[in-house]
Design a protein around this motif. Structure first.
Motif, PDB file in Angstrom:
ATOM      1  N   ASN A 288      37.543  73.448  99.379  1.00 47.65           N
ATOM      2  CA  ASN A 288      38.152  74.653  99.766  1.00 47.65           C
ATOM      3  C   ASN A 288      38.879  75.280  99.265  1.00 47.65           C
ATOM      4  O   ASN A 288      39.920  76.577  98.933  1.00 47.65           O
ATOM      5  N   GLY A 289      38.690  74.840  97.891  1.00 48.76           N
ATOM      6  CA  GLY A 289      38.379  75.392  96.368  1.00 48.76           C
ATOM      7  C   GLY A 289      37.343  76.728  96.033  1.00 48.76           C
ATOM      8  O   GLY A 289      36.392  76.180  96.156  1.00 48.76           O
ATOM      9  N   ARG A 290      37.364  77.819  96.636  1.00 46.78           N
ATOM     10  CA  ARG A 290      36.699  78.660  96.241  1.00 46.78           C
ATOM     11  C   ARG A 290      35.796  78.811  94.792  1.00 46.78           C
ATOM     12  O   ARG A 290      34.705  78.819  94.272  1.00 46.78           O
ATOM     13  N   ARG A 291      36.961  78.587  93.884  1.00 46.09           N
ATOM     14  CA  ARG A 291      36.381  78.678  92.359  1.00 46.09           C
ATOM     15  C   ARG A 291      35.746  77.111  92.184  1.00 46.09           C
ATOM     16  O   ARG A 291      35.133  77.210  91.653  1.00 46.09           O
ATOM     17  N   ILE A 292      36.257  76.235  92.437  1.00 44.65           N
ATOM     18  CA  ILE A 292      35.070  75.256  92.401  1.00 44.65           C
ATOM     19  C   ILE A 292      33.642  75.489  92.667  1.00 44.65           C
ATOM     20  O   ILE A 292      33.030  74.598  92.127  1.00 44.65           O
ATOM     21  N   VAL A 293      33.972  75.695  94.334  1.00 40.43           N
ATOM     22  CA  VAL A 293      32.620  75.463  94.509  1.00 40.43           C
ATOM     23  C   VAL A 293      31.482  76.496  93.796  1.00 40.43           C
ATOM     24  O   VAL A 293      30.332  76.397  93.837  1.00 40.43           O
ATOM     25  N   ASN A 294      32.065  77.681  93.211  1.00 40.97           N
ATOM     26  CA  ASN A 294      31.015  78.435  92.177  1.00 40.97           C
ATOM     27  C   ASN A 294      30.950  77.921  91.136  1.00 40.97           C
ATOM     28  O   ASN A 294      30.020  77.778  91.215  1.00 40.97           O
ATOM     29  N   ILE A 295      31.715  77.086  90.557  1.00 35.70           N
ATOM     30  CA  ILE A 295      31.163  75.894  89.509  1.00 35.70           C
ATOM     31  C   ILE A 295      30.056  75.495  89.678  1.00 35.70           C
ATOM     32  O   ILE A 295      29.307  75.437  89.153  1.00 35.70           O
ATOM     33  N   ALA A 296      30.145  74.885  91.148  1.00 34.07           N
ATOM     34  CA  ALA A 296      29.556  73.943  92.121  1.00 34.07           C
ATOM     35  C   ALA A 296      27.258  74.294  91.864  1.00 34.07           C
ATOM     36  O   ALA A 296      26.736  73.653  91.689  1.00 34.07           O
ATOM     37  N   LYS A 297      27.978  75.615  91.823  1.00 35.98           N
ATOM     38  CA  LYS A 297      26.651  76.445  92.390  1.00 35.98           C
ATOM     39  C   LYS A 297      26.128  76.805  91.202  1.00 35.98           C
ATOM     40  O   LYS A 297      25.040  76.497  91.214  1.00 35.98           O
ATOM     41  N   LYS A 298      26.417  77.339  90.177  1.00 40.21           N
ATOM     42  CA  LYS A 298      26.521  77.177  88.481  1.00 40.21           C
ATOM     43  C   LYS A 298      24.980  75.986  88.309  1.00 40.21           C
ATOM     44  O   LYS A 298      24.622  76.622  87.539  1.00 40.21           O
ATOM     45  N   GLN A 299      25.716  74.839  88.498  1.00 38.87           N
ATOM     46  CA  GLN A 299      25.597  73.768  87.752  1.00 38.87           C
ATOM     47  C   GLN A 299      24.112  73.198  88.832  1.00 38.87           C
ATOM     48  O   GLN A 299      23.393  73.063  87.701  1.00 38.87           O
ATOM     49  N   TYR A 300      24.460  73.126  90.004  1.00 38.92           N
ATOM     50  CA  TYR A 300      23.477  72.633  90.647  1.00 38.92           C
ATOM     51  C   TYR A 300      22.797  73.627  92.042  1.00 38.92           C
ATOM     52  O   TYR A 300      22.859  73.847  92.945  1.00 38.92           O
ATOM     53  N   SER A 301      22.305  74.470  91.253  1.00 35.14           N
ATOM     54  CA  SER A 301      21.472  75.471  92.167  1.00 35.14           C
ATOM     55  C   SER A 301      20.777  75.270  93.249  1.00 35.14           C
ATOM     56  O   SER A 301      20.414  76.303  94.098  1.00 35.14           O
ATOM     57  N   ASP A 302      20.287  74.499  93.390  1.00 38.32           N
ATOM     58  CA  ASP A 302      19.044  73.974  93.989  1.00 38.32           C
ATOM     59  C   ASP A 302      19.876  73.123  95.362  1.00 38.32           C
ATOM     60  O   ASP A 302      19.335  72.873  96.170  1.00 38.32           O
TER      61      ASP A 302
END
Length: 400
Positions: A288-302
């Motif tokens: 539910n944390g948008r900032r956390i999700v954005n970090i996850a997307k950058k680290q694991y783009s696949d």
């Protein structure tokens, strides 16, 4: 109508039960006090009576919450004997449009009845008044109990599993606070089909790792609204469950994924390290944390990540439909495996909230397995056992 076991004297019936069920180790029914009070889940009055024969001793103090003054109440009074105390609690019986009436027979427990020397009958105006009815009554009601028997269905007409667990938890907490010098209760016996069902689906990780119990393999399990539940404590134990619960081709989701470290491990297990679309398997990370999700997307783009709320279970299904190609999502709706790491549920509190979330996700997603990082759920897994398992162990031991 008198409610006692027909044609067979109660003392003879209980003697037969004791012969068939010799004392075993602490959680299998020994009449000693284990380190933590076991919660024994039963599905019928027969199972409750058998559990009473295994856990109740002469001169015990026993509380029955939901006393019909029938076979179970008589079994308690027989086991505690003249030197024991049986407190029988129930709500006031009234004629009702539902057909539930005041046909309870208390003659064995009051006045000149057979068990009047050891039984105290306590009547409540409603279930919510159980605390005042029990602890503010004054003389005649013990403050320390050796065994608690709970059957809310007999009082309410419904199987209120969560309510039963809530009452048990509050009762034991009160007992611990106020009876510091005395022993804790030997056992809690709960008559509830839903609690017994949960007890059969709940697997304690430590018992799996030390070989005491075995988690069915993914191939042995089917997706269901009542999935297998594995509560883990700590990140290491939480991730250690991945090889035991996830197989290639699974549709998995982690709710409360944070920056995605566990999600990528789940994703690789489901896709076997290869291309997710080719293997058909994947794991979606949701937080539910948008900032956390954005970090996850950058680290694991696949790996697919999305912002979402674990409690909005329909949203989990919509996210899957949006993120996963339809060619890879042709199986049933929902997920095969759900991992839960939600703040507030990972600690020692939040048991009812954890159970409610598991039920909601189970009904919406119909997974075969739910792994939740939760100390309170792991504590429950360490206490709760189905009586059928205890009974079967006792019968096998008796045959040796």
């Amino acid at each position: 109508m008198r409610h006692h076991i027909p044609d067979v004297p109660m003392f003879l019936f209980l003697a037969i039960l004791c012969f068939l069920c010799p004392p075993l180790d602490a959680f299998s029914g020994a009449k000693t006090r284990p380190a933590k009070t076991p919660w024994v889940a039963c599905v019928s009055a027969i199972e409750v009576t058998r559990a009473i024969s295994k856990f109740v001793m002469p001169e015990d103090s026993v509380l029955e919450m939901g006393a019909n003054c029938g076979d179970v109440s008589a079994a308690i009074c027989s086991m505690v004997g003249p030197g024991g105390r049986a407190v029988l609690m129930d709500i006031e019986r009234k004629e009702a449009s539902s057909g539930r009436s005041g046909g309870r027979d208390t003659s064995m427990f009051l006045g000149e009845g057979e068990f009047s020397d050891r039984a105290t009958f306590v009547e409540m105006s409603s279930l919510e008044n159980w605390r005042d009815a029990l602890w503010n009554r004054g003389k005649g009601v013990p403050q320390r109990f050796d065994v608690l028997v709970v059957d809310l269905g007999s009082m309410t007409g419904n199987d209120l599993g969560l309510k039963a667990l809530s009452i048990v938890h509050e009762f034991l907490a009160h007992h611990s606070r106020n009876i510091r010098d005395g022993p804790h209760p030997r056992a809690v016996i709960i008559k509830s089909t839903s609690v017994a069902n949960l007890s059969r689906r709940l697997y304690h990780p430590q018992r799996m790792f030390d070989g005491t119990s075995r988690l069915p393999t993914p191939d042995e399990l089917e997706r269901s609204h009542e999935p297998v539940v594995v509560p883990a404590v700590g990140v290491e134990e939480y991730r250690r469950m991945i090889p035991l619960t996830v197989r290639r081709g699974d549709h998995a989701v982690e709710v409360g994924c944070h920056v995605g470290t566990s999600t990528i491990m789940l994703h690789r297990a489901a896709s076997s390290g290869g291309d997710a679309s080719a293997a058909g398997g994947f794991c979606i990370g949701i937080d539910n944390g948008r900032r956390i999700v954005n970090i996850a997307k950058k680290q694991y783009s696949d790996v697919p990540f999305a912002v979402g709320d674990a409690w909005r279970t329909a949203q989990l299904l919509r996210i899957k439909d949006q993120l996963v190609p339809h060619s890879a999502a042709e199986k049933l709706l929902g997920f095969d495996v759900v991992y839960i790491d939600v703040g507030g549920l990972s600690g020692p509190d939040g048991l009812l909230e954890s159970l409610a979330l598991i039920d909601s996700i189970g009904c919406a997603c119909e997974p075969r397995c739910v792994v939740i990082k939760s100390t309170c759920m792991r504590n429950l897994a360490g206490r709760l056992r189905p009586f059928s398992k205890i009974w079967n162990v006792g019968r096998r031991t008796a045959q040796l």
